[in-house]
Each structure stands twice: as structure tokens, then as C-alpha cells.
Design a protein around this motif. Structure first.
Motif, PDB file in Angstrom:
ATOM      1  N   ASP A 201       0.835  -1.199   0.000  1.00  0.00           N
ATOM      2  CA  ASP A 201       0.000   0.000   0.000  1.00  0.00           C
ATOM      3  C   ASP A 201       0.870   1.250   0.000  1.00  0.00           C
ATOM      4  O   ASP A 201       1.778   1.380   0.823  1.00  0.00           O
ATOM      5  CB  ASP A 201      -0.903   0.028   1.235  1.00  0.00           C
ATOM      6  N   SER A 203       0.420   5.381   0.343  1.00  0.00           N
ATOM      7  CA  SER A 203      -0.583   6.366   0.741  1.00  0.00           C
ATOM      8  C   SER A 203       0.082   7.717   0.963  1.00  0.00           C
ATOM      9  O   SER A 203       1.291   7.806   1.205  1.00  0.00           O
ATOM     10  CB  SER A 203      -1.302   5.925   2.016  1.00  0.00           C
ATOM     11  N   ALA A 220      -4.755  10.057  -0.856  1.00  0.00           N
ATOM     12  CA  ALA A 220      -4.877   8.964  -1.820  1.00  0.00           C
ATOM     13  C   ALA A 220      -4.192   7.730  -1.257  1.00  0.00           C
ATOM     14  O   ALA A 220      -3.249   7.823  -0.461  1.00  0.00           O
ATOM     15  CB  ALA A 220      -4.253   9.349  -3.160  1.00  0.00           C
ATOM     16  N   HIS A 222      -2.968   3.777  -2.872  1.00  0.00           N
ATOM     17  CA  HIS A 222      -2.863   2.891  -4.031  1.00  0.00           C
ATOM     18  C   HIS A 222      -2.456   1.513  -3.529  1.00  0.00           C
ATOM     19  O   HIS A 222      -1.423   1.358  -2.883  1.00  0.00           O
ATOM     20  CB  HIS A 222      -1.828   3.427  -5.020  1.00  0.00           C
ATOM     21  N   ARG A 223      -3.293   0.520  -3.812  1.00  0.00           N
ATOM     22  CA  ARG A 223      -3.042  -0.855  -3.378  1.00  0.00           C
ATOM     23  C   ARG A 223      -2.554  -1.667  -4.564  1.00  0.00           C
ATOM     24  O   ARG A 223      -3.289  -1.840  -5.540  1.00  0.00           O
ATOM     25  CB  ARG A 223      -4.308  -1.478  -2.786  1.00  0.00           C
ATOM     26  N   THR A 231      -5.966  -1.073  -7.084  1.00  0.00           N
ATOM     27  CA  THR A 231      -7.034  -0.109  -6.857  1.00  0.00           C
ATOM     28  C   THR A 231      -6.449   1.161  -6.252  1.00  0.00           C
ATOM     29  O   THR A 231      -5.465   1.126  -5.521  1.00  0.00           O
ATOM     30  CB  THR A 231      -8.111  -0.662  -5.920  1.00  0.00           C
ATOM     31  N   THR A 232      -7.088   2.283  -6.567  1.00  0.00           N
ATOM     32  CA  THR A 232      -6.675   3.580  -6.055  1.00  0.00           C
ATOM     33  C   THR A 232      -7.878   4.302  -5.481  1.00  0.00           C
ATOM     34  O   THR A 232      -8.947   4.327  -6.106  1.00  0.00           O
ATOM     35  CB  THR A 232      -6.045   4.434  -7.165  1.00  0.00           C
ATOM     36  N   ASP A 233      -7.720   4.868  -4.300  1.00  0.00           N
ATOM     37  CA  ASP A 233      -8.759   5.699  -3.689  1.00  0.00           C
ATOM     38  C   ASP A 233      -8.265   7.137  -3.621  1.00  0.00           C
ATOM     39  O   ASP A 233      -7.120   7.388  -3.215  1.00  0.00           O
ATOM     40  CB  ASP A 233      -9.096   5.209  -2.286  1.00  0.00           C
ATOM     41  N   LEU A 234      -9.138   8.071  -3.994  1.00  0.00           N
ATOM     42  CA  LEU A 234      -8.848   9.497  -3.914  1.00  0.00           C
ATOM     43  C   LEU A 234      -9.864  10.123  -2.967  1.00  0.00           C
ATOM     44  O   LEU A 234     -11.075   9.926  -3.143  1.00  0.00           O
ATOM     45  CB  LEU A 234      -8.939  10.153  -5.290  1.00  0.00           C
ATOM     46  N   ARG A 251     -13.157   5.807  -5.958  1.00  0.00           N
ATOM     47  CA  ARG A 251     -12.348   4.671  -6.400  1.00  0.00           C
ATOM     48  C   ARG A 251     -12.632   4.495  -7.897  1.00  0.00           C
ATOM     49  O   ARG A 251     -13.678   3.957  -8.265  1.00  0.00           O
ATOM     50  CB  ARG A 251     -12.713   3.412  -5.612  1.00  0.00           C
TER      51      ARG A 251
END
Length: 326
Positions: A201, A203, A220, A222-223, A231-234, A251
Motif C-alpha cells: 500500500d 498512501s 490517496a 494505491h493498493r 485499486t486507487t482511492d482518492l 475509487r
């Protein structure tokens, strides 16, 4: 052991995990990554300068039978009169016939990089328990050999590690939240064949003070998962001086979420989020997911440690006065 020794020790522990091909169980997706939950990175231990307790739940696809559910609880705190922190926690995840539980203990050491910057180094050890009851499945062919052997109450040790660098304005980290210790001679054949994915991960984010009473956080994560789609979370979060928080999370190609939190008392607060799908090609997830974290921050047992806080002014060395001034 000095600061350099702590850094080198944890670096050589985490580096083989990044460069080798061992496996690890993927950590749960969460829209609340900007609140720095301990399950994502052992380097978060002690960074709240309190006895920090988090109780978290994620309920996915409400209304669908045997839908995924996830529960976790963690506690971490700095060790008084030191730069070390300890913590631990547990989680339980269940999806249909599969149940996965984990118990972990964390150690973190805080290095002051400058008067306005810190580097936290974290190490994790733990134990996994998993149960895969194939008898719960409704099969078309009950003689299929692939569904004959269940995995009942298997255990295996695990480990993790992570870094986190932060200042009043930025934060960024890298972690291997969980890696099992493989090739266990006492495991059953079914458990030995149970494969899990390696995950790293990344971050980070920035804090922007727009006024004395309001801060915007952009973050953010990014896994990177072995043999799977990354997958990426913003995320964006607005925090007000009265303890109210509100934000959104996105996502790409999967889902979006709305978040809301507030302080209940000086020591207790909560953060709730609702996730809804954005990809019309995945109809099963149209039910969305609910997440709730209740956090506690107790400071009465933590001794004040100036070495753990951001310093506004440069520390000046005291000079010895001439004896004539005594």
C-alpha cells in the motif's frame, strides 16, 4: 540502539518483503483511509499521542445473503518518556462460507527528521485463523472433487511492516500490512494450497489550512496486489474546529463514497461513510456498503513529551554563563 540503528533494522526487515514473491492476505478496502487506521500500516502506532482506540465495521451489499462483512478493533499508544509506541488489534472478515480472523501486535519507533517533520517506522507480528466450509455451498455436482475438502480452523503466523513520513502539511507512507509465514509443515494439505495475494500500500496526502477553523485534507491510497487489479482511492475531507468532518472518496471504475464525522465528547468521535457503485457492469454491488468507526483518544495516561510534537521555533542550545553571573 540509536536512531540510525532503528532505521536500518526496520529497513532490512521491510525491504525483502517488497522485493520477494511471498504471499499475503489482501487487506480490506476502506473509504476511511485518511483517518490512518492501524490495520493499514503499523507505523501509525502512537502518532495520535494518546491511548487511541478504534472500533470499525464495514457492511457490504446490505440485503444480500452471506454478503461480505468486516469488523476490527485496535489500540495503540506511545510509551512514556521514549520515542517508541506499541499497539495491537484484531479483525474478522466473513464472506459466505469463508471466515478469516487475524490478531496482530505492532511496534513503532519515531524519528525526528527536523523540528517540523517525523518519520515513523513500524513492525508487526501476528497470527491468522481461517475457516473455509465448503459444505455451506449449494453445488450443482456434489461429486466435484474441487469441493470435497474444507479448511477447518487453520492457523499460521504472519508479519508486516511500514514507514510513515509526516509534517503539519503533508503525510506519506508505504506498508506491507500483512504477510503470512509460509511452508508450514503442520498445516493441512488444503490449507497449504490456500493462496493469498501479496499487497503493498502506498498512501499520502496534504493538509491545507483555509482558515483558523477549517482544514482541507486531500489524500490517496494505491493498493498493489499480486496477480490482481490494483485499486486507487482518492479522498477529500473538510475538518472544522468544532470537530465536524465531511468528505468524499472516489475509487475509479468501482465506487464513490460520502463521509461524515463529528466529536461526541472531547475524547470520543465517530466517522460514517456510505459507498455506492459507479460501474454499471457490476450489478451485484448496487446495494452499496456502510462503514462506521468509533474512535477514542485518552490523554490522561500519556506524559507530555516535547520530542513528539511539532516545534514552531528552532531549539537553541543553552550557553553556560560566566561564573561572575552566579
Amino acid at each position: 540502539m540509536g536512531k540510525t540503528g532503528h532505521f536500518l533494522l526496520l529497513f532490512f526487515i521491510i525491504w525483502p518483503g517488497i522485493t520477494t514473491e511471498t504471499s499475503g492476505q489482501q487487506s480490506a478496502l476502506t473509504n476511511q483511509f485518511m483517518s490512518r487506521p492501524l490495520i493499514l500500516n503499523p507505523a501509525f502506532a502512537g502518532t495520535r499521542n494518546s491511548v487511541a482506540i478504534d472500533v470499525y465495521s464495514r457492511q457490504q451489499w446490505i440485503g444480500i445473503e452471506d454478503a461480505p462483512s468486516f469488523y476490527s478493533a485496535s489500540i495503540h499508544f506511545p510509551v512514556n518518556e521514549s520515542m517508541s509506541s506499541i499497539g495491537g488489534g484484531a479483525w474478522s472478515e466473513q464472506t459466505g462460507p469463508f471466515m478469516y480472523n487475524r490478531l496482530f501486535f505492532d511496534y513503532a519507533y519515531l524519528l525526528r527528521v527536523s523540528r517540523r517533520a517525523f518519520l515513523s517506522l513500524g513492525l508487526r507480528i501476528g497470527a491468522d485463523h481461517f475457516n473455509f466450509n465448503l459444505q455451506k455451498l449449494q453445488l450443482i455436482d456434489y461429486n466435484d472433487p474441487e469441493f470435497e475438502t474444507s479448511i477447518d480452523n487453520e492457523f499460521r503466523p504472519s508479519w508486516g511492516a511500514g514507514f510513515m513520513f509526516y509534517t503539519p502539511g503533508i503525510f506519506m507512507g508505504v506498508s506491507l500490512p500483512h504477510r503470512p509465514v509460509g511452508d508450514l509443515s503442520w498445516s493441512s494439505e488444503a490449507a497449504a494450497n490456500f493462496e493469498s495475494a501479496r499487497e503493498i500500500d502506498l498512501s499520502g496526502g496534504i493538509n491545507i489550512n483555509i482558515s483558523k477553523e477549517a482544514t482541507i485534507t486531500l489524500g490517496a491510497i494505491h493498493r498493489m496486489v499480486q496477480n490482481d487489479i490494483p485499486t486507487t482511492d482518492l479522498g477529500l475531507m473538510i475538518s472544522l474546529g468544532n470537530g465536524i468532518r465531511a468528505g468524499v472518496n472516489y475509487r475509479p471504475d468501482y465506487a464513490a463514497a460520502a463521509l461524515f464525522g463529528m466529536k461526541i465528547t472531547r475524547e470520543i468521535d465517530f466517522l460514517y461513510s456510505y459507498e455506492f457503485p459507479t460501474n454499471p457492469d457490476q450489478p451485484i454491488v448496487k446495494k452499496g456498503a456502510h462503514e462506521l468507526t468509533v474512535s477514542f483518544n485518552f490523554t490522561r495516561w500519556i506524559k507530555y513529551n516535547r520530542n513528539r510534537i511539532f516545534l514552531k521555533k528552532k531549539v537553541e542550545k543553552e550557553e553556560l554563563n560566566s561564573i561572575r553571573y552566579f
